[in-house]
Design a protein around this motif. Structure first.
Motif, PDB file in Angstrom:
ATOM      1  N   ARG A 147      37.441 -13.000 -43.425  1.00 39.37           N
ATOM      2  CA  ARG A 147      36.352 -12.357 -44.163  1.00 39.37           C
ATOM      3  C   ARG A 147      36.606 -12.483 -45.658  1.00 39.37           C
ATOM      4  O   ARG A 147      37.746 -12.360 -46.116  1.00 39.37           O
ATOM      5  N   TRP A 148      35.531 -12.693 -46.415  1.00 44.83           N
ATOM      6  CA  TRP A 148      35.601 -12.691 -47.870  1.00 44.83           C
ATOM      7  C   TRP A 148      34.265 -12.214 -48.408  1.00 44.83           C
ATOM      8  O   TRP A 148      33.251 -12.218 -47.691  1.00 44.83           O
ATOM      9  N   GLN A 151      29.949 -13.226 -47.685  1.00 40.24           N
ATOM     10  CA  GLN A 151      29.515 -13.658 -46.356  1.00 40.24           C
ATOM     11  C   GLN A 151      28.256 -12.887 -45.972  1.00 40.24           C
ATOM     12  O   GLN A 151      28.276 -11.667 -45.886  1.00 40.24           O
ATOM     13  N   GLY A 154      28.519 -12.557 -41.507  1.00 41.98           N
ATOM     14  CA  GLY A 154      29.721 -12.250 -40.753  1.00 41.98           C
ATOM     15  C   GLY A 154      30.867 -13.202 -41.022  1.00 41.98           C
ATOM     16  O   GLY A 154      30.819 -14.068 -41.903  1.00 41.98           O
ATOM     17  N   ALA A 155      31.906 -13.055 -40.220  1.00 44.97           N
ATOM     18  CA  ALA A 155      33.186 -13.720 -40.426  1.00 44.97           C
ATOM     19  C   ALA A 155      33.208 -15.132 -39.870  1.00 44.97           C
ATOM     20  O   ALA A 155      32.359 -15.536 -39.066  1.00 44.97           O
ATOM     21  N   TRP A 157      35.472 -17.110 -37.427  1.00 37.73           N
ATOM     22  CA  TRP A 157      36.427 -16.743 -36.378  1.00 37.73           C
ATOM     23  C   TRP A 157      36.990 -17.987 -35.716  1.00 37.73           C
ATOM     24  O   TRP A 157      36.240 -18.881 -35.304  1.00 37.73           O
ATOM     25  N   VAL A 175      33.939  -7.536 -34.432  1.00 34.77           N
ATOM     26  CA  VAL A 175      33.765  -8.502 -35.511  1.00 34.77           C
ATOM     27  C   VAL A 175      32.347  -9.078 -35.449  1.00 34.77           C
ATOM     28  O   VAL A 175      31.930  -9.569 -34.398  1.00 34.77           O
TER      29      VAL A 175
END
Length: 259
Positions: A147-148, A151, A154-155, A157, A175
């Motif tokens: 994550r940053w 976004q 979402g992440a 993965w 998540v």
């Protein structure tokens, strides 16, 4: 997922470039042809080499190593490369064996920070690299949720080597996933017959219907003898699930994952 470029180098190995960061997953850079033992009578031959040589990668900021004890995720050339990388994030047992690195258990978090770049939060996600009760044999494995700031959906993965089981299903509830890099291949070995050690395409489709990533990038499906489901078998399973958007990355060519 905007501002992300991924280069699939082969097997599970990818280069992820985002906002000035250059992250490498599961480095495997040995030449093809050699057979590797994985323990308990299992082994496999590497069939193809990396699409990019380790020497041609350029500087790497961090290695995300799902596990260190199987050569299809970390081979000899990959181990040599670790000495040139400042940060390695892996399992707690892997960090002990390597004598370095940030060791994480499932749902633990660490932060990558550097001047002039946005921090990246890395959360370890659960994996089980085989059938029930196999963990003492197959060892610890983790995935990574990245994550940053910025976004929108979402992440990012990375599933890691895992079968479909309740632990990995927890990702759906914990998540929000935009881009999922899934380790597939339906790994099997003659000595254990029909038992699988990574997800099949059918498993991946089922998982995606609960995790609901916007985009799926398959990796870990080619280049090794013990991968029993290549693209020819994976593609029809995803084609039958039009709600899952799949991006097949050309080997060795950076691909921008635009929205």
């Amino acid at each position: 997922m905007k501002d992300v470029r991924i280069t699939h180098i082969g097997g599970p190995t990818t280069l992820i470039e985002v906002h000035g960061w250059r992250l490498l997953t599961d480095p495997t850079f040995d030449a093809p042809g050699r057979r590797y033992a994985f323990g308990w009578g299992t082994s496999s031959r590497k069939l193809t080499g990396p699409a990019i040589a380790a020497a041609d990668l350029g500087a790497i900021d961090a290695v995300l190593l799902t596990h260190d004890h199987h050569a299809d995720n970390l081979d000899d050339a990959g181990r040599a490369l670790l000495a040139e990388v400042g940060t390695v994030v892996t399992t707690t047992s892997g960090a002990r064996r390597l004598g370095r690195g940030r060791g994480l258990t499932a749902w633990a978090t660490t932060l990558l920070e550097a001047p002039g770049r946005p921090p990246i939060e890395i959360t370890a996600t659960p994996c089980r690299h085989g059938p029930p009760l196999s963990r003492p044999i197959t060892g610890d494995v983790i995935g990574f949720a990245l994550r940053w700031d910025g976004q929108d959906h979402g992440a990012l993965w990375i599933s890691g080597d895992t079968v479909l089981y309740d632990g990995v299903r927890e990702v759906a509830g914990r998540v929000e996933v935009d881009l999922a890099v899934l380790h597939l291949g339906g790994v099997r070995f003659p000595i254990t017959g029909p038992l699988h050690y990574t997800m099949t395409a059918t498993d991946a489709v089922e998982l995606c219907r609960s995790v609901r990533p916007r985009t799926v990038v398959p990796v870990h499906y080619e280049g090794w003898q013990h991968f029993h489901e290549g693209r020819a078998l994976i593609e029809p399973a995803f084609a039958a699930a039009p709600d899952v958007r799949v991006r097949w990355l050309p080997l060795g060519i950076g691909t921008d994952l635009a929205e």
